[in-house]
Design a protein around this motif. Sequence first.
Motif, short mmCIF file in Angstrom:
data_model
loop_
_atom_site.label_atom_id
_atom_site.label_comp_id
_atom_site.label_asym_id
_atom_site.label_seq_id
_atom_site.Cartn_x
_atom_site.Cartn_y
_atom_site.Cartn_z
N ARG A 109 0.80 -1.22 0.00
CA ARG A 109 0.00 0.00 0.00
C ARG A 109 0.83 1.28 0.00
NH1 ARG A 109 -3.94 -2.84 4.28
NH2 ARG A 109 -1.88 -3.63 4.79
N PRO A 110 1.91 1.38 0.80
CA PRO A 110 2.74 2.59 0.69
C PRO A 110 3.36 2.76 -0.69
CG PRO A 110 3.19 1.44 2.76
CD PRO A 110 2.33 0.53 1.94
N MET A 111 3.70 1.64 -1.35
CA MET A 111 4.26 1.74 -2.70
C MET A 111 3.22 2.28 -3.67
SD MET A 111 6.16 -1.18 -5.02
CE MET A 111 7.44 -1.47 -3.78
N ARG A 112 1.98 1.88 -3.53
CA ARG A 112 0.93 2.41 -4.40
C ARG A 112 0.72 3.90 -4.16
NH1 ARG A 112 -3.75 -2.28 -4.18
NH2 ARG A 112 -2.48 -3.92 -5.13
N ALA A 113 0.76 4.32 -2.90
CA ALA A 113 0.63 5.75 -2.60
C ALA A 113 1.78 6.53 -3.22
CB ALA A 113 0.57 5.96 -1.09
N ALA A 114 2.99 5.97 -3.15
CA ALA A 114 4.15 6.63 -3.75
C ALA A 114 4.01 6.67 -5.27
CB ALA A 114 5.43 5.90 -3.35
N LEU A 115 3.45 5.63 -5.86
CA LEU A 115 3.25 5.59 -7.30
C LEU A 115 2.25 6.67 -7.73
CD1 LEU A 115 3.79 4.18 -10.02
CD2 LEU A 115 1.93 2.60 -9.46
N ALA A 116 1.16 6.81 -6.98
CA ALA A 116 0.17 7.84 -7.29
C ALA A 116 0.78 9.23 -7.16
CB ALA A 116 -1.04 7.70 -6.38
N ALA A 117 1.59 9.44 -6.12
CA ALA A 117 2.24 10.75 -5.93
C ALA A 117 3.22 11.04 -7.06
CB ALA A 117 2.96 10.78 -4.58
N TYR A 118 3.94 10.01 -7.51
CA TYR A 118 4.89 10.18 -8.62
C TYR A 118 4.14 10.57 -9.89
CZ TYR A 118 8.93 9.24 -11.61
OH TYR A 118 9.96 9.36 -12.51
N VAL A 133 -13.01 2.81 -5.13
CA VAL A 133 -13.03 4.27 -5.25
C VAL A 133 -12.83 4.93 -3.90
CG1 VAL A 133 -14.49 6.25 -5.83
CG2 VAL A 133 -14.46 4.24 -7.32
N LEU A 134 -13.54 4.46 -2.89
CA LEU A 134 -13.44 5.07 -1.56
C LEU A 134 -12.04 4.91 -0.97
CD1 LEU A 134 -16.93 4.08 -0.13
CD2 LEU A 134 -16.18 6.34 -0.90
N GLU A 135 -11.38 3.78 -1.25
CA GLU A 135 -10.00 3.60 -0.78
C GLU A 135 -9.07 4.61 -1.41
OE1 GLU A 135 -10.18 -1.24 0.11
OE2 GLU A 135 -9.45 -0.48 -1.82
N VAL A 136 -9.25 4.89 -2.70
CA VAL A 136 -8.41 5.89 -3.36
C VAL A 136 -8.66 7.27 -2.76
CG1 VAL A 136 -8.08 7.13 -5.54
CG2 VAL A 136 -8.09 4.65 -5.51
N ARG A 189 1.21 -7.70 -4.47
CA ARG A 189 2.58 -7.23 -4.67
C ARG A 189 2.95 -7.25 -6.15
NH1 ARG A 189 3.65 -10.87 0.02
NH2 ARG A 189 3.42 -9.55 1.86
N HIS A 190 2.56 -8.35 -6.82
CA HIS A 190 2.87 -8.44 -8.26
C HIS A 190 2.18 -7.33 -9.04
CE1 HIS A 190 3.37 -10.13 -12.31
NE2 HIS A 190 2.10 -9.76 -12.48
N VAL A 191 0.87 -7.13 -8.83
CA VAL A 191 0.15 -6.16 -9.64
C VAL A 191 0.62 -4.74 -9.33
CG1 VAL A 191 -1.86 -5.66 -8.16
CG2 VAL A 191 -2.15 -5.78 -10.65
N THR A 192 1.11 -4.50 -8.12
CA THR A 192 1.64 -3.18 -7.78
C THR A 192 2.93 -2.91 -8.55
OG1 THR A 192 0.66 -3.29 -5.57
CG2 THR A 192 2.46 -1.71 -5.89
N LEU A 193 3.82 -3.89 -8.60
CA LEU A 193 5.06 -3.71 -9.34
C LEU A 193 4.80 -3.68 -10.85
CD1 LEU A 193 7.29 -5.97 -7.11
CD2 LEU A 193 7.70 -3.55 -7.57
#
Length: 405
Positions: free
Chosen positions: A96-105, A202-205, A379-383
């Motif tokens: 989850r922190p990696m996804r947040a970092a990806l969205a911020a990037y 949607v609500l999680e985002v 983890r796979h789908v995040t990477l």
Amino acid sequence: MSTCAGSAPAGAVTTRHQYTSRPPAPAVDAVAADLSRALFAPFRRRDQRRKAEMYFQGLLTTSGRKSVRNIAAHLGDPNAEQGLHHFISCSTWDWRPMRAALAAYAERAAPAQAWVVRSMHIPKAGEHSVGVDRLFAPQLGHLFSGQQAIGVWYASERLSVPVHWRLLLTDPWVSDSRRRDRAEVPAKASAESLEQCTAEAVLEVVQNNGGAARRPVVLDVRGGTTATTLTRLTEAGVPVLARVTAATRLAVADRALPGFRAGPLCAQQILEATKGLRRPVTWPDPARAGAVRSALASVVRVTVPDAQGRRHPMLLLGEWSDPHQPPSAAWLTNLGQSPVGRLVRLTRLPRRVDADFAEIGEACGLRDFMGRSFPGWHRHVTLASAAHTAMVLARAEHLTTVPRP
């Protein structure tokens, strides 16, 4: 007025798009290196950072299916397969922190117009991979055997990247303790319908990204979006534009229009009765650079009832690809002050997502996880989402620096 008509099944996307070649390797390498620093720096252990970088590079460069075995073989390291398998399927790092970092990037790299919600069906045989069941795929219009996920994409007319995923879990996966434990499904998980899964994604985002609430959410999950979802998101303060079926029942809210005080009517009935409001609109095709499209569109003020009987004011947007035929699409939105031209442009963003998924997301392995566990899939789908982002940003940067013929 015409009688209600159901919606036609959503077919496969056939839009031809311009960007059919891989961006040059130096452009991909530059973006990938910068993205790696942003995403993998939080790993405290050096070996985890190294495995994350290896897997990320493997997703970008391995030909064919992006399984752990194929990635390890491509990297040429005989000892890599076991380590990468453990890193994806058995490790404890939180995606989850990696996804947040990806969205911020993505936010820093390219401004987006909306969050686009898209379902992703993953055909699979057998019963042991988490989430596998007989499920309905909106893109196919029929049932299939496999996994179903909802992706939330950061999207503009120029590019789109997936920044969040929710895997649909049906009752057999949350009520069977043996199956649940074997797949490491979280204890708090509950069985969901496609519609519920969509709303939760949607609500999680919105909760995880501070700017999400200020950006519209475009839902084109036919078969999974109803007035219930729309009113739930509206009550949560989410600006939303959602494709609905022709049979969705609404009430006309404008006293000057046919159907006022007639009670609930089908969306198609309302649009057919008010087609005198249609106006031509144009938009740049997000899936084909330089192309401009046109259609007829209209908006009608309506109310949408919720389960408690309350009525929520919304706009019904109708589109006609052929002025002599019924509406080709119907959308509901709580963006009450938006002009029809802006709304139509937002409805085209799912085409951008479909084109990018077909051209880049598939090649980066979004549907290629071969393991069985819930954490491993995430983890796979995040990477894989990170690999997709690197490719899309490199392509966009390359296209802005190469002179057009």
